[in-house]
Scaffold this motif. Structure first.
Motif, PDB file in Angstrom:
ATOM      1  N   ILE A 258       0.959  -1.113  -0.291  1.00  0.00           N
ATOM      2  CA  ILE A 258      -0.088   0.133  -0.054  1.00  0.00           C
ATOM      3  C   ILE A 258       0.862   1.299  -0.103  1.00  0.00           C
ATOM      4  O   ILE A 258       0.361   2.311  -0.578  1.00  0.00           O
ATOM      5  N   THR A 259       1.914   1.032   0.642  1.00  0.00           N
ATOM      6  CA  THR A 259       2.617   2.469   0.677  1.00  0.00           C
ATOM      7  C   THR A 259       3.695   2.729  -0.174  1.00  0.00           C
ATOM      8  O   THR A 259       4.246   3.786  -0.260  1.00  0.00           O
ATOM      9  N   ASP A 260       4.266   1.568  -0.539  1.00  0.00           N
ATOM     10  CA  ASP A 260       5.273   1.854  -1.622  1.00  0.00           C
ATOM     11  C   ASP A 260       5.044   2.598  -2.729  1.00  0.00           C
ATOM     12  O   ASP A 260       6.021   3.465  -3.138  1.00  0.00           O
ATOM     13  N   PRO A 261       3.764   2.553  -3.470  1.00  0.00           N
ATOM     14  CA  PRO A 261       3.474   3.364  -4.553  1.00  0.00           C
ATOM     15  C   PRO A 261       3.702   4.902  -4.305  1.00  0.00           C
ATOM     16  O   PRO A 261       4.129   5.558  -5.173  1.00  0.00           O
ATOM     17  N   LEU A 262       3.476   5.335  -3.006  1.00  0.00           N
ATOM     18  CA  LEU A 262       3.846   6.831  -2.727  1.00  0.00           C
ATOM     19  C   LEU A 262       5.243   7.160  -2.464  1.00  0.00           C
ATOM     20  O   LEU A 262       5.958   7.905  -2.923  1.00  0.00           O
ATOM     21  N   THR A 263       5.839   6.143  -1.688  1.00  0.00           N
ATOM     22  CA  THR A 263       7.037   6.301  -1.187  1.00  0.00           C
ATOM     23  C   THR A 263       8.209   6.339  -2.142  1.00  0.00           C
ATOM     24  O   THR A 263       9.006   7.084  -2.408  1.00  0.00           O
ATOM     25  N   ASP A 264       7.838   5.238  -3.075  1.00  0.00           N
ATOM     26  CA  ASP A 264       8.700   5.146  -4.457  1.00  0.00           C
ATOM     27  C   ASP A 264       8.558   6.048  -5.300  1.00  0.00           C
ATOM     28  O   ASP A 264       9.576   6.152  -6.160  1.00  0.00           O
ATOM     29  N   SER A 265       7.571   6.906  -5.321  1.00  0.00           N
ATOM     30  CA  SER A 265       7.408   7.794  -6.120  1.00  0.00           C
ATOM     31  C   SER A 265       8.140   9.054  -5.910  1.00  0.00           C
ATOM     32  O   SER A 265       8.449  10.025  -6.520  1.00  0.00           O
ATOM     33  N   ILE A 266       8.493   8.928  -4.358  1.00  0.00           N
ATOM     34  CA  ILE A 266       9.270  10.081  -3.873  1.00  0.00           C
ATOM     35  C   ILE A 266      10.941   9.920  -3.941  1.00  0.00           C
ATOM     36  O   ILE A 266      11.550  10.872  -4.472  1.00  0.00           O
ATOM     37  N   VAL A 267      11.157   8.757  -3.653  1.00  0.00           N
ATOM     38  CA  VAL A 267      12.684   8.502  -3.711  1.00  0.00           C
ATOM     39  C   VAL A 267      12.726   7.091  -3.399  1.00  0.00           C
ATOM     40  O   VAL A 267      12.020   6.440  -2.738  1.00  0.00           O
ATOM     41  N   GLN A 268      13.726   6.558  -3.896  1.00  0.00           N
ATOM     42  CA  GLN A 268      14.285   5.120  -3.804  1.00  0.00           C
ATOM     43  C   GLN A 268      15.599   4.930  -3.550  1.00  0.00           C
ATOM     44  O   GLN A 268      16.646   5.669  -4.419  1.00  0.00           O
ATOM     45  N   LEU A 269      15.976   4.074  -2.709  1.00  0.00           N
ATOM     46  CA  LEU A 269      17.208   3.949  -2.335  1.00  0.00           C
ATOM     47  C   LEU A 269      17.919   2.545  -2.576  1.00  0.00           C
ATOM     48  O   LEU A 269      17.086   1.606  -2.602  1.00  0.00           O
ATOM     49  N   ASP A 270      19.180   2.893  -2.941  1.00  0.00           N
ATOM     50  CA  ASP A 270      19.862   1.457  -3.197  1.00  0.00           C
ATOM     51  C   ASP A 270      20.572   0.954  -1.773  1.00  0.00           C
ATOM     52  O   ASP A 270      21.539   1.327  -1.431  1.00  0.00           O
ATOM     53  N   GLN A 271      19.875   0.101  -1.099  1.00  0.00           N
ATOM     54  CA  GLN A 271      20.397  -0.607   0.005  1.00  0.00           C
ATOM     55  C   GLN A 271      21.753  -1.173   0.000  1.00  0.00           C
ATOM     56  O   GLN A 271      22.223  -1.434   1.060  1.00  0.00           O
ATOM     57  N   SER A 272      22.105  -1.673  -1.195  1.00  0.00           N
ATOM     58  CA  SER A 272      23.213  -2.448  -1.290  1.00  0.00           C
ATOM     59  C   SER A 272      24.467  -1.374  -1.242  1.00  0.00           C
ATOM     60  O   SER A 272      25.704  -2.278  -0.907  1.00  0.00           O
ATOM     61  N   VAL A 273      24.417  -0.226  -1.183  1.00  0.00           N
ATOM     62  CA  VAL A 273      25.580   0.795  -1.130  1.00  0.00           C
ATOM     63  C   VAL A 273      26.192   0.884   0.232  1.00  0.00           C
ATOM     64  O   VAL A 273      27.092   0.590   0.671  1.00  0.00           O
ATOM     65  N   ILE A 274      25.045   0.648   1.174  1.00  0.00           N
ATOM     66  CA  ILE A 274      25.336   0.747   2.535  1.00  0.00           C
ATOM     67  C   ILE A 274      26.061  -0.583   3.070  1.00  0.00           C
ATOM     68  O   ILE A 274      27.076  -0.541   3.790  1.00  0.00           O
ATOM     69  N   SER A 275      25.455  -1.632   2.621  1.00  0.00           N
ATOM     70  CA  SER A 275      25.906  -3.127   2.788  1.00  0.00           C
ATOM     71  C   SER A 275      27.423  -3.281   2.481  1.00  0.00           C
ATOM     72  O   SER A 275      28.460  -3.790   2.951  1.00  0.00           O
ATOM     73  N   GLY A 276      27.613  -2.701   0.977  1.00  0.00           N
ATOM     74  CA  GLY A 276      28.660  -2.883   0.437  1.00  0.00           C
ATOM     75  C   GLY A 276      29.896  -2.084   1.197  1.00  0.00           C
ATOM     76  O   GLY A 276      31.091  -2.565   1.357  1.00  0.00           O
ATOM     77  N   ILE A 277      29.659  -0.978   1.558  1.00  0.00           N
ATOM     78  CA  ILE A 277      30.626  -0.038   2.311  1.00  0.00           C
ATOM     79  C   ILE A 277      31.040  -0.826   3.714  1.00  0.00           C
ATOM     80  O   ILE A 277      32.173  -0.809   4.085  1.00  0.00           O
ATOM     81  N   ALA A 278      29.969  -1.567   4.182  1.00  0.00           N
ATOM     82  CA  ALA A 278      30.226  -2.393   5.439  1.00  0.00           C
ATOM     83  C   ALA A 278      31.015  -3.344   5.343  1.00  0.00           C
ATOM     84  O   ALA A 278      31.737  -3.753   5.968  1.00  0.00           O
ATOM     85  N   THR A 279      30.987  -4.164   4.095  1.00  0.00           N
ATOM     86  CA  THR A 279      31.783  -5.133   3.924  1.00  0.00           C
ATOM     87  C   THR A 279      32.814  -4.965   3.213  1.00  0.00           C
ATOM     88  O   THR A 279      33.870  -5.887   2.611  1.00  0.00           O
TER      89      THR A 279
END
Length: 638
Positions: A258-279
């Motif tokens: 329900i919430t993704d259509p609105l939030t994804d239309s505002i901004v989407q993040l690449d979560q793999s970047v944070i995990s990549g920095i941590a690894t």
């Protein structure tokens, strides 16, 4: 000798010594003194105490208020009036659902904003394994990283990815998971601050929010030393993982649909970047967290690759040496961008920090606005018989001898609702205003919060089950550690009424913040920022410094707690000098002197603002030939 009321302070012995409040007469006197110093004998002082009306002594401030219906009774309405009331009520219900939807979406955007502002820093913090080897440092890192990204799910996923990649062992990850549990509870505490305007409402709302904080802190105080000494959480979860043949599956999307259509239309993040920095992925450090391409294709092919030497070959059979050139076969992945994302910031060429600050300001504005409107709507809807029915359903126990079952049903309800919304922060933030307006009691909010802790771990367990087969065991064990930690905390602090210490501590803090509202900000800054940073700094200096500084402080805190308990329960066991804290300076055992300091600072700020505003108005007054007569009015006004 100051005879001070306790305000249930015997249960709030962690923060200050006893006798921490001035009587109302002394408060009134200090208020008048402040007025005289500022030349105002009629207006109240700029003090939080001045905003408080005295309550009758026989009134329990924790009794739920009666939400009276001031409108026309239903029986007195004609047909047109009844139809109009039904239409208005249905409209309010839809508005309430709409504002609740916007509230949940704003929390999601707030989490994204914090990740943009501090996500890479969080990855850098996780990367330092030498620090993570210290359990206290790991705990504090879990708190700080969760505060930075405002999502325990995000910080937990970073931990899971580090464990899966072999950069972090499960044993070292256990304290970090405990820290994420603490960090995620700050959201509903901040939400409670929006109800600071009314004394009794703020008292209940802040206590309802901080009961979650106290449960997490007390659970860590008991379970972290137990884990360091015995490996309790690691051993039990390891036995569970080894005992069952668990197959990978898929994590469900419930509220996100329900919430993704609105939030994804505002901004989407690449979560793999944070995990990549941590690894330790250096390429991830130069990438933006803002996702540009939502659909990509990765093609993996076996190619000849030149390597520095034979030791870098894939295998001995796939290694060819021609003079100084060594060649081997390796799988090379090429990623092709297919479809670009459609959110608002996809083509905005701003740094992550700037986008994060923009989203932070907008999401906070929407969150606070929606929360205020939700409270207003609830106040207008929950009146009369409707409020009575809802309060009775939520707060009434089952008949004897099954009254004890009610709390456990509330835990199950909290777990189920959190599983549906997939966020403990959303659920606890949603019930905080209900506690404030008096629909839910503190005693009922406590098991609901405990259930939310369990609900958020079940979502993590299902998400871990979606991991690949080779990393499934470690990922699932970390999720089970989180689950077992909360179950163990509930066993410690809920089944026996005497052990429900978080309720008494939250009520004590609620009484303090109702009298001194600035103390709420002091509490949040101290417990979630200053204290974790202080412990983290000591951890960086080495365990010798940590023990040398921390042990005396902990010993002094224990002595203060013991003396407070004896002062309340058995004062005869103490020497005459220790039966009260009056031998200390007033500022060391009372908040009243500190309130005077805050009042003085507030008064000066208010005076400066008034001077600037009035001077600016006078400077732009072109209708007056001479402004000198106006300065007399300025000083009289101030």
């Amino acid at each position: 000798m100051i005879n001070t009321p306790q305000f249930g302070f015997e249960s709030f012995i962690i923060f200050l010594p006893s006798h921490s409040f001035q009587p109302m007469a002394d408060q009134q006197k200090s208020k008048e003194d402040t007025n005289e110093r500022h030349g105002d004998k009629t207006s109240p002082a700029h003090s939080t105490v001045a905003l408080i009306d005295e309550e009758p002594e026989d009134v329990d401030p924790w009794d739920l208020p009666e939400l009276k219906d001031t409108g026309v009774p239903w029986s007195a309405l004609d047909t047109k009036g009844k139809v109009l009331r039904v239409v208005v009520s249905v409209g309010k219900l839809f508005l309430l659902l709409g504002f609740l939807y916007m509230f949940i979406c704003s929390l999601d955007i707030l989490s994204s904003a914090f990740q943009l502002v501090g996500g890479k820093a969080a990855g850098d913090i996780f990367q330092d394994n030498s620090v993570l080897s210290n359990p206290l440092a790991g705990l504090v890192i879990g708190v700080l990283v969760t505060l930075l990204v405002q999502s325990s799910s995000t910080s937990s996923s970073i931990v899971v990815s580090m464990v899966s990649s072999g950069l972090l062992t499960v044993q070292l990850a256990v304290p970090i998971i405990m820290g994420t549990n603490i960090g995620t509870s700050v959201t509903n505490t901040l939400v409670a601050m929006t109800q600071v305007g009314e004394r009794s409402t703020f008292r209940r709302a802040f206590a309802g929010a901080t009961v979650h904080d106290f449960f997490n802190w007390l659970s860590v105080l008991v379970l972290l030393p137990l884990e360091v000494a015995s490996g309790y959480l690691y051993t039990v979860t390891k036995l569970i993982i080894d005992s069952f043949n668990i197959e990978s599956g898929e994590a469900p999307d419930l509220l996100n649909v329900i919430t993704d259509p609105l939030t994804d239309s505002i901004v989407q993040l690449d979560q793999s970047v944070i995990s990549g920095i941590a690894t330790g992925d250096q390429e991830a450090r130069n990438k933006s967290l803002i996702k540009r391409w939502c659909l990509t294709f990765t093609n993996t092919t076996l190619k000849n690759v030149t390597v520095p030497g034979p030791e870098n070959c894939t295998s001995a059979s796939l290694c060819w040496v021609d003079g100084n050139i060594t060649t081997t076969l390796k799988n090379i992945s090429d990623t092709y961008n297919i479809k670009k994302c459609t959110h608002l910031f996809v083509n905005v060429h701003l740094p992550d920090l700037a986008v994060g600050l923009i989203l932070l300001a907008l999401s906070l504005l929407v969150l606070c606005s929606c929360l205020i409107l939700i409270v207003k709507l609830l106040n207008s809807m929950l009146k009369g018989q409707v409020a009575g029915i809802i309060k009775k359903i939520l707060n009434t126990d089952f008949p004897f001898p099954f009254g004890w079952v009610t709390g456990y049903i509330a835990i199950l309800v909290g777990a189920g609702m959190t599983f549906i919304v997939q966020s403990s922060s959303v659920f606890t933030s949603a019930i905080t205003p209900l506690v404030g307006i008096g629909v839910i009691s503190i005693e009922r909010a406590y098991p609901l919060s405990l259930g939310s802790n369990i609900g958020t771990t079940t979502t993590a367990i299902l998400a871990a089950m979606a991991s690949p087969g080779d990393t499934l065991g470690n990922a699932l064990q970390i999720a089970l550690v989180h689950f077992l930690f909360n179950i163990s905390g509930i066993i410690l602090w809920y089944p026996i009424p005497f052990t429900r210490i978080p309720i008494r501590l939250a009520k004590g803090l609620g009484n303090i913040t109702a009298s001194y509202r600035w103390f709420a900000a002091v509490y949040i800054i101290t417990c979630f920022f200053i204290l974790p940073l202080f412990v983290f700094s000591l951890s960086l200096a080495g365990w010798q410094v940590l023990v040398g500084v921390g042990a005396p402080l902990i010993l002094m805190l224990i002595i203060i707690i013991v003396i407070n308990v004896l002062q309340k329960r058995k004062p005869g066991c103490l020497p005459a000098a220790l039966r009260s804290w009056d031998f200390l300076p007033l500022w060391a055992h009372s908040l009243a002197p500190w309130d005077k300091v805050v009042s003085a600072c507030t008064a000066k700020c208010c005076c400066c603002c008034k001077c600037c505003q009035i001077a600016k108005c006078i400077g732009h007054d072109t209708r007056t030939k001479s402004i000198w007569p106006n300065f007399h009015n300025v000083f009289v006004y101030i």
